[in-house]
Scaffold this motif. Structure first.
Motif, short mmCIF file in Angstrom:
data_model
loop_
_atom_site.label_atom_id
_atom_site.label_comp_id
_atom_site.label_asym_id
_atom_site.label_seq_id
_atom_site.Cartn_x
_atom_site.Cartn_y
_atom_site.Cartn_z
N ALA A 165 52.00 60.10 -41.99
CA ALA A 165 51.35 59.19 -42.52
C ALA A 165 51.59 57.83 -41.55
CB ALA A 165 52.13 58.93 -43.92
N ILE A 166 50.45 56.84 -41.36
CA ILE A 166 50.75 56.13 -40.58
C ILE A 166 51.18 54.40 -41.30
CG2 ILE A 166 48.82 56.97 -39.07
CD1 ILE A 166 47.06 54.68 -40.16
N LYS A 167 51.81 53.68 -40.07
CA LYS A 167 52.12 52.67 -40.78
C LYS A 167 51.14 51.36 -40.07
CE LYS A 167 55.89 49.14 -40.70
NZ LYS A 167 55.99 49.15 -42.35
N LEU A 168 50.55 50.64 -40.92
CA LEU A 168 49.53 49.72 -40.49
C LEU A 168 50.27 48.55 -39.65
CD1 LEU A 168 47.18 49.35 -43.37
CD2 LEU A 168 46.98 50.88 -41.42
N PRO A 169 49.27 48.08 -38.43
CA PRO A 169 50.18 47.07 -37.63
C PRO A 169 49.82 45.72 -38.40
CG PRO A 169 47.68 47.97 -36.75
CD PRO A 169 48.11 48.65 -37.94
N PRO A 170 50.94 44.88 -38.04
CA PRO A 170 50.89 43.64 -38.90
C PRO A 170 50.05 42.68 -38.01
CG PRO A 170 52.76 43.91 -37.35
CD PRO A 170 52.15 45.10 -37.13
N TYR A 171 49.15 42.27 -38.88
CA TYR A 171 48.26 41.10 -38.53
C TYR A 171 48.47 39.87 -39.46
CZ TYR A 171 45.92 44.18 -35.32
OH TYR A 171 45.73 45.36 -34.08
N ASP A 172 48.07 38.72 -38.86
CA ASP A 172 47.91 37.53 -39.82
C ASP A 172 46.80 37.64 -40.78
OD1 ASP A 172 46.80 34.57 -40.05
OD2 ASP A 172 49.07 34.56 -40.19
N GLN A 173 47.39 37.64 -42.23
CA GLN A 173 46.28 37.88 -43.40
C GLN A 173 45.31 36.62 -43.20
OE1 GLN A 173 45.85 40.55 -45.01
NE2 GLN A 173 47.41 41.67 -43.99
N LYS A 174 45.56 35.48 -42.85
CA LYS A 174 44.50 34.66 -42.94
C LYS A 174 43.51 34.57 -41.90
CE LYS A 174 47.55 30.72 -44.74
NZ LYS A 174 48.19 29.19 -44.44
N GLU A 175 44.07 35.16 -40.73
CA GLU A 175 43.18 35.65 -39.40
C GLU A 175 42.06 36.61 -40.27
OE1 GLU A 175 42.87 36.36 -34.66
OE2 GLU A 175 44.91 36.57 -35.97
N LEU A 176 42.90 37.83 -40.75
CA LEU A 176 41.91 38.78 -41.22
C LEU A 176 40.75 38.29 -42.24
CD1 LEU A 176 44.37 41.82 -41.35
CD2 LEU A 176 42.99 41.22 -39.54
N SER A 177 41.40 37.58 -43.09
CA SER A 177 40.54 36.80 -44.13
C SER A 177 39.23 36.13 -43.55
CB SER A 177 41.46 35.84 -45.09
OG SER A 177 42.41 36.76 -45.70
N SER A 178 39.43 35.45 -42.58
CA SER A 178 38.43 34.74 -41.98
C SER A 178 37.35 35.49 -41.27
CB SER A 178 38.92 33.70 -40.90
OG SER A 178 39.46 34.42 -39.90
N TRP A 179 37.77 36.92 -40.99
CA TRP A 179 36.85 37.85 -40.27
C TRP A 179 36.10 38.61 -41.33
CZ3 TRP A 179 34.82 38.39 -35.74
CH2 TRP A 179 35.73 37.80 -34.71
N ARG A 180 36.47 38.75 -42.53
CA ARG A 180 36.07 39.66 -43.59
C ARG A 180 34.58 39.06 -43.88
NH1 ARG A 180 39.80 40.79 -48.50
NH2 ARG A 180 37.85 42.25 -49.31
N PRO A 181 34.23 38.00 -44.26
CA PRO A 181 33.01 37.49 -44.37
C PRO A 181 31.99 37.60 -43.34
CG PRO A 181 34.45 35.58 -44.48
CD PRO A 181 35.31 36.71 -44.53
N LEU A 182 32.39 37.38 -41.97
CA LEU A 182 31.72 37.97 -40.85
C LEU A 182 31.23 39.12 -40.57
CD1 LEU A 182 33.51 35.44 -38.51
CD2 LEU A 182 31.53 34.76 -39.62
N VAL A 183 32.12 40.05 -41.16
CA VAL A 183 31.79 41.48 -40.76
C VAL A 183 30.87 41.99 -41.87
CG1 VAL A 183 33.00 43.85 -40.89
CG2 VAL A 183 34.12 41.91 -39.70
N HIS A 184 30.84 41.28 -43.16
CA HIS A 184 30.21 41.72 -44.11
C HIS A 184 29.01 41.16 -43.98
CE1 HIS A 184 29.01 42.54 -48.43
NE2 HIS A 184 28.45 41.23 -48.54
N GLU A 185 28.82 40.19 -43.19
CA GLU A 185 27.25 39.53 -42.89
C GLU A 185 26.67 40.15 -41.89
OE1 GLU A 185 25.45 35.28 -41.29
OE2 GLU A 185 27.47 35.44 -42.06
N ASN A 186 27.48 40.84 -41.12
CA ASN A 186 26.94 41.50 -39.69
C ASN A 186 27.94 42.60 -39.29
OD1 ASN A 186 25.68 42.56 -37.49
ND2 ASN A 186 24.76 40.45 -36.77
N ALA A 187 27.61 43.69 -39.29
CA ALA A 187 28.71 44.84 -38.90
C ALA A 187 28.87 44.48 -37.57
CB ALA A 187 27.99 45.83 -39.31
N VAL A 188 28.13 44.01 -36.43
CA VAL A 188 28.36 43.68 -35.17
C VAL A 188 29.72 43.07 -35.17
CG1 VAL A 188 27.59 42.75 -33.04
CG2 VAL A 188 25.71 44.11 -34.39
#
Length: 390
Positions: A165-188
């Motif tokens: 079983a893997i352990k996910l790398p730690p990333y800043d959740q605010k930074e990831l949250s800012s990417w989510r709508p962008l990825v949803h809008e365009n998978a590129v």
């Protein structure tokens, strides 16, 4: 991208299993307090000790406005994008592996390989094989829908397969949250995000599990979906997107099945079936090892066929005696069947069983007595035929 399936879209989904710190205090991790599952009564009646699961699985509740499976509890996933097959991934994966295999191992499947994986994508202009692209798709869609990012940082440690079983790398959740709508809008933008975070989708953590075609009796969208399983050491930060998904639940597999049968939640047949399979493996370490070992056997493509009976319906799976020998998977022909006989009559007249009987949306019973293919396991369900292959 599969032009042979005119009425289906290709998709990928991920069964995420995450360990709980104390398996003797395994409580559901939920974002709602409305559901309290009861113990599995049939297990008590058989005088078998109820297994304690040391992991939970992620279920996302789809929006009531969704055009496909509204309100259903599903695993994260979605439709493949052309960007999942982008040649840009080749350069990004080079520190870890090289095409065409991408260090995923060799599939030694006996029998016909599921077309979603067997198709030569180079004929369609892509250098990324399906077994890679659909893993990328599952990881991207999981991030969009739940905020969980299954990636591998570009670090000196390049261990890929067989590490438990893997352990996910730690990333800043605010930074990831800012990417989510962008990825949803365009998978590129998922490619751009991985470049900026200096990581790649952890395709090696996803083990090939199954392949389902949406049956034609569902007068809705149809998908050819690759199912993968991924085991995490612990439950990660999770947040539904508020659009496609409106709630999330981390629950043990038996709790999900009991919740469905008690009508507290609705689980579609593929998820219901796969959760039943996972119920055979109550320990995360065993689930990880089984999925790792079994992955090299590949998987069948399952195209469920509906048979309408006088008192309900039967969902036929490959191997059942009434399952058509050569079902038309193009969608051109109506493959659904009907009979004036009852569910019980239809069952007692045959010897080979691989079916689910439905008397209502929530009243479903599995009957199976054939040998599972690809070294897989049959579901261990609450309501299982007494003479089934166990």
């Amino acid at each position: 991208m599969n032009k042979d399936l005119k009425y289906w879209k290709e998709a990928a989904t991920m069964i995420l299993a995450a360990g709980v710190r104390n398996r003797f205090e395994s409580k559901s991790v939920k974002n709602t307090q409305t559901y309290r599952p009861s113990p599995l009564e049939p297990i008590r009646e058989r005088n078998v000790e109820k297994p304690v699961f040391d992991y939970t699985v992620l279920l996302l509740q789809r929006s009531a406005r969704s055009s496909f499976m509204p309100d259903a509890q599903v695993f994260p996933g979605g439709t493949v994008s052309t960007s999942d097959f982008s040649s840009e991934w080749i350069q990004m994966f080079q520190p870890f592996c090289e095409p065409p295999n991408f260090n995923l191992g060799t599939i030694r499947q006996i029998g016909k390989r599921a077309p979603i994986f067997a198709m030569d994508r180079r004929k369609l202009g892509s250098q990324i094989p399906g077994e890679v692209a659909f893993r990328i798709c599952a990881i991207r869609e999981t991030f969009e829908e739940s905020g969980i990012l299954v990636v591998k940082p570009n670090a000196p440690d390049k261990c890929l397969n067989g590490q438990g079983a893997i352990k996910l790398p730690p990333y800043d959740q605010k930074e990831l949250s800012s990417w989510r709508p962008l990825v949803h809008e365009n998978a590129v933008n998922f490619i751009k995000m991985c470049r900026e975070l200096d990581c790649v989708p952890n395709i090696w953590a996803l083990k090939e599990w199954s392949n389902w075609l949406t049956p034609t009796y569902l007068k809705t969208k149809r998908f050819d979906t690759a199912f993968f399983i991924c085991c995490l050491q612990e439950i990660p930060f999770t947040e539904h997107d508020g659009h496609e998904t409106v709630h999330y639940d981390w629950m043990s597999p038996p709790e999900v099945i009991e919740g469905h049968h008690s009508k507290n939640l609705y689980v579609p047949p593929p998820q219901w079936y796969e959760l039943g399979r996972i119920c055979r493996l109550p320990h995360l370490q065993d689930l990880q090892q089984f999925s790792q070992d079994r992955m090299v056997e590949g998987c069948e493509r399952w195209f469920p066929i509906c048979l309408l009976a006088s008192d309900g319906s039967v969902i036929l799976y490959p191997g059942d005696e009434l399952y058509p020998e050569d079902p038309d998977c193009t969608g051109e022909k109506d493959m659904n069947l009907s009979s004036s006989k009852s569910l019980e009559q239809l069952r007692l007249e045959v010897t080979r069983l691989h079916r689910v009987e439905l008397r209502s949306l929530y009243d479903c019973t599995l009957y199976v007595n054939i040998e599972p293919q690809c070294k897989h396991v049959h579901p261990l369900m609450m309501y299982t035929y007494p003479n089934s292959h166990l």
